[in-house]
Design an enzyme around this catalytic site. Sequence first.
Site, PDB file in Angstrom:
ATOM      1  N   GLU A 326       0.817  -1.211   0.000  1.00  0.00           N
ATOM      2  CA  GLU A 326       0.000   0.000   0.000  1.00  0.00           C
ATOM      3  C   GLU A 326       0.856   1.270   0.000  1.00  0.00           C
ATOM      4  O   GLU A 326       0.627   2.204   0.761  1.00  0.00           O
ATOM      5  CB  GLU A 326      -0.975  -0.015   1.186  1.00  0.00           C
ATOM      6  CG  GLU A 326      -1.909  -1.216   1.130  1.00  0.00           C
ATOM      7  CD  GLU A 326      -2.967  -1.249   2.222  1.00  0.00           C
ATOM      8  OE1 GLU A 326      -2.735  -0.673   3.289  1.00  0.00           O
ATOM      9  OE2 GLU A 326      -4.020  -1.878   1.999  1.00  0.00           O
ATOM     10  N   LYS A 395      -2.179 -11.658   8.661  1.00  0.00           N
ATOM     11  CA  LYS A 395      -3.576 -11.390   9.044  1.00  0.00           C
ATOM     12  C   LYS A 395      -4.382 -12.681   9.027  1.00  0.00           C
ATOM     13  O   LYS A 395      -4.063 -13.599   8.275  1.00  0.00           O
ATOM     14  CB  LYS A 395      -4.211 -10.380   8.085  1.00  0.00           C
ATOM     15  CG  LYS A 395      -3.686  -8.969   8.275  1.00  0.00           C
ATOM     16  CD  LYS A 395      -4.496  -7.951   7.469  1.00  0.00           C
ATOM     17  CE  LYS A 395      -3.855  -6.577   7.612  1.00  0.00           C
ATOM     18  NZ  LYS A 395      -4.647  -5.488   6.985  1.00  0.00           N
ATOM     19  N   ASP A 400      -8.508  -9.044   3.974  1.00  0.00           N
ATOM     20  CA  ASP A 400      -8.254  -7.955   4.920  1.00  0.00           C
ATOM     21  C   ASP A 400      -9.352  -7.851   5.969  1.00  0.00           C
ATOM     22  O   ASP A 400     -10.240  -7.016   5.829  1.00  0.00           O
ATOM     23  CB  ASP A 400      -8.157  -6.632   4.144  1.00  0.00           C
ATOM     24  CG  ASP A 400      -7.672  -5.502   5.010  1.00  0.00           C
ATOM     25  OD1 ASP A 400      -7.197  -5.773   6.117  1.00  0.00           O
ATOM     26  OD2 ASP A 400      -7.779  -4.345   4.571  1.00  0.00           O
ATOM     27  N   GLU A 428     -12.771  -2.562  11.989  1.00  0.00           N
ATOM     28  CA  GLU A 428     -12.686  -1.733  10.780  1.00  0.00           C
ATOM     29  C   GLU A 428     -13.792  -2.061   9.782  1.00  0.00           C
ATOM     30  O   GLU A 428     -14.445  -1.167   9.255  1.00  0.00           O
ATOM     31  CB  GLU A 428     -11.308  -1.934  10.123  1.00  0.00           C
ATOM     32  CG  GLU A 428     -11.141  -1.222   8.806  1.00  0.00           C
ATOM     33  CD  GLU A 428      -9.778  -1.464   8.153  1.00  0.00           C
ATOM     34  OE1 GLU A 428      -8.903  -2.071   8.800  1.00  0.00           O
ATOM     35  OE2 GLU A 428      -9.600  -1.044   6.994  1.00  0.00           O
ATOM     36  N   TRP A 577      -9.293  -2.850  -4.796  1.00  0.00           N
ATOM     37  CA  TRP A 577      -9.908  -2.013  -3.768  1.00  0.00           C
ATOM     38  C   TRP A 577     -11.385  -1.755  -4.093  1.00  0.00           C
ATOM     39  O   TRP A 577     -12.038  -0.992  -3.416  1.00  0.00           O
ATOM     40  CB  TRP A 577      -9.163  -0.670  -3.628  1.00  0.00           C
ATOM     41  CG  TRP A 577      -7.818  -0.801  -2.953  1.00  0.00           C
ATOM     42  CD1 TRP A 577      -7.311  -1.913  -2.347  1.00  0.00           C
ATOM     43  CD2 TRP A 577      -6.822   0.214  -2.802  1.00  0.00           C
ATOM     44  NE1 TRP A 577      -6.067  -1.664  -1.839  1.00  0.00           N
ATOM     45  CE2 TRP A 577      -5.720  -0.355  -2.102  1.00  0.00           C
ATOM     46  CE3 TRP A 577      -6.739   1.560  -3.189  1.00  0.00           C
ATOM     47  CZ2 TRP A 577      -4.567   0.362  -1.781  1.00  0.00           C
ATOM     48  CZ3 TRP A 577      -5.576   2.274  -2.867  1.00  0.00           C
ATOM     49  CH2 TRP A 577      -4.512   1.687  -2.174  1.00  0.00           C
TER      50      TRP A 577
HETATM   51  O1  GCW Z   1      -7.078  -2.896   6.362  1.00  0.00           O
HETATM   52  C1  GCW Z   1      -6.171  -2.101   5.695  1.00  0.00           C
HETATM   53  C2  GCW Z   1      -6.507  -0.767   6.187  1.00  0.00           C
HETATM   54  C3  GCW Z   1      -5.346   0.187   6.180  1.00  0.00           C
HETATM   55  C4  GCW Z   1      -4.224  -0.463   6.919  1.00  0.00           C
HETATM   56  C5  GCW Z   1      -3.844  -1.738   6.179  1.00  0.00           C
HETATM   57  C6  GCW Z   1      -2.741  -2.521   6.870  1.00  0.00           C
HETATM   58  C7  GCW Z   1      -2.600   0.517   8.357  1.00  0.00           C
HETATM   59  O2  GCW Z   1      -7.580  -0.260   5.457  1.00  0.00           O
HETATM   60  O3  GCW Z   1      -5.782   1.372   6.799  1.00  0.00           O
HETATM   61  O4  GCW Z   1      -3.119   0.382   7.071  1.00  0.00           O
HETATM   62  O5  GCW Z   1      -4.932  -2.590   6.120  1.00  0.00           O
HETATM   63  O6  GCW Z   1      -3.074  -3.446   7.590  1.00  0.00           O
HETATM   64  O7  GCW Z   1      -1.584  -2.214   6.685  1.00  0.00           O
END
Ligand code: GCW
Length: 724
Positions: A326, A395, A400, A428, A577
Amino acid sequence: MAVTRREFVSTTLAGLAMLDSGLAWADPAQAIAPGATLGAEDGYRLWLRYAPLGSQAEVYRSAVRRIVVEGSSPTADVTRTELASGMAGLLGVAVPAGRDGIQAGSVVVGTPATSSAIRGLNLEPALKALGPEGYIIRSVRVANQPVTVVASLGEVGALYGAFHLLRLVQTAQPIATLDVSERPKVTLRLLNHWDNLNGTIERGYAGRSLWNWASLPDTLDPRYVDYARANASIGINGAVVNNVNADVRVLSPEYLPKVAALANVFRPYGVKMYLSANFAAPVRLGGLTTADPLDAGVLAWWKAKVDEIYRLVPDFGGFCVKANSEGQPGPKDYNRNHAEGANMLAEAFAPHGGNVIWRAFIYDEDVDPDRAKRAYIEFTKLDGQFKPNVLVQVKNGAIDFMPREPFHPLFGALEKTPVLAEIQGTQEYLGQARHLVYLGTMWEEFFKADTHVKGPGSTVGRTLDGSIHPSRVTGIVSVVNPGLDRNWSGHHFSQSNWYASGRLAWNHELTARAVADEWTRMTFGNQPATVDTVVDMMMRSREIFVNYTMPIGLHHLIGGDHYAPMPQNAKSQRADWTATYYHQASKDGIGFDRTMRGNGAVGQYAPAVRDRFDNLQTCPEEFLLWFHRLPWTYRVKSGRTLWEELIVKYYQGATDAAGLQTTWQSLAGRVDPQRHKEVADRLVIQVEHAAQWRDQILTYFQQFSGMPLNPPAGSSAPPVSRGV
Ligand code: GCW
């Protein structure tokens, strides 16, 4: 912000001074929050309210007459204070505390090194088996007096034991004949804060950052202590205090003393300091012309920087790094791979025993067209190439933090690299601080998911704790967002996600229900009807959320705010995205074909899991559209068409959200008015937005299904939605 004693019995310096001068809490009313449990509460005290147990207190009084914590280390001091003030609050009487004076009904806390009483009990072999953070709590006799002993090899372990004993009393468990042995299942139990140096929090929903960088290091907000206490009470032993999208300045000579001041506050509670590091720091901060990990000057810069950190924070934990993800800089900027990048930093940490936590949240578009496949492809190639003090943080799912994701295929797949799990307590994508969603159930599902990498029973939890691939370091990390909101978490129930992330990191085999039960009792009291009702709401809440947002394996149906429905979202800087990239709805059907006949993503799992997800007959319906692309008329197990099933799920979710609201209303008078009202106010929003999710998603998909949008029997027709 000053916190007064009446608001929160805190182990502030004033409290320590009182104990040190030999004064016990002479007048509990001065030290302890006011007695009435139904007085207004603002949530500041989290699960450490120590509210009077009322008539239930009587049974504990004879077992908790005095607190004896030998030794005078900062950890011994905070342990003594916590127990004395906590027990006094719970029992409604002063509980004297000191370093000696064992008598009948004493709680004796310490280590074999600090306590002669504990030495006399010959617990050392058992304590050694539990390690420095493990502990034993036992009802025994010392000098012929009945006492409760809380013993550990390490002082922080003794503090954890003290919190355990407090929890037993808070949750009204018997303590007369205790024989408890505990040890954490993983070595690192960390929090990640996505806090920026300017006080904002990325994906934070509870006010501004706790860390007041402008006033540090000189001014220490009492809240820092209460934050550390809360963490110690759930076994958290480290915190990355700044955002993984890292500002280089945190590593500057201006900021490091501020970091050290925070670390000093956290230390007595066993919470180690970690920082997120920006890979380009040698250029952006150091003025070098390159951050190439194979450049000798770059390594020298990092070594000097890491040495500087350890001079200020001798027990510094390490760096967390988001690289080439990112837009963040990383080794690929210099045509180096992730192992080369991580190893260079690891070399700087090796002399100090620190770790480099390298995030696997990478998804370069050139690796594979499917975002879900990319991290696995890159990291499995590098297994065996990382230095021993590189830990890879993965993760829970491969996209995500979706409301529901299958476990990330990297769990169990790296045999030679320590893997930490990253879960997210901030909600989130799960209603943020507006929706009541307890995540313990989601994490239980994740930890219990079977990777089959070493045959049946290779659960994700067991891949994390070293049972599957033995590992020097193991860990579970939670992204949390406590902020300056008075109740820390925005929504009172979001506190439960901070709580559960710590408890499950300590022991991933705990059930979500057991954790919810503890949290509810500590947060709202032990009244059985209240406990049953609240736990039931919590246990159902995540599935309810999934149903009104992204059921049957749907994912990423959002826009940039990650909150509101936006299934039409088709334009963004990157295809992955958008929402359409994932649901792929058309007249022919819906879903992402990740089967072996599709893009083969299921092939990243062990064969037993691959086959289960690959086969329509065995793929769990909750993951159907994650792995399969199906016609609208496909018959699901209920006998309904896929389209009808979607309607049923969305309606069920929205109806159940309204049910949560009704149930909460029934608790009026049982929960203090302030917290009751604040939760009720959030539920109004949740119910409205749940209906909007249902309507917007169904009306959007109907243009593709072309089938009637008939609400299920008994439901009203969908109202015309306003946007969320
Ligand atoms: O879930 C996404 C988020 C970002 C975040 C990224 C990550 C800190 O939208 O805001 O950045 O993951 O985990 O690096």
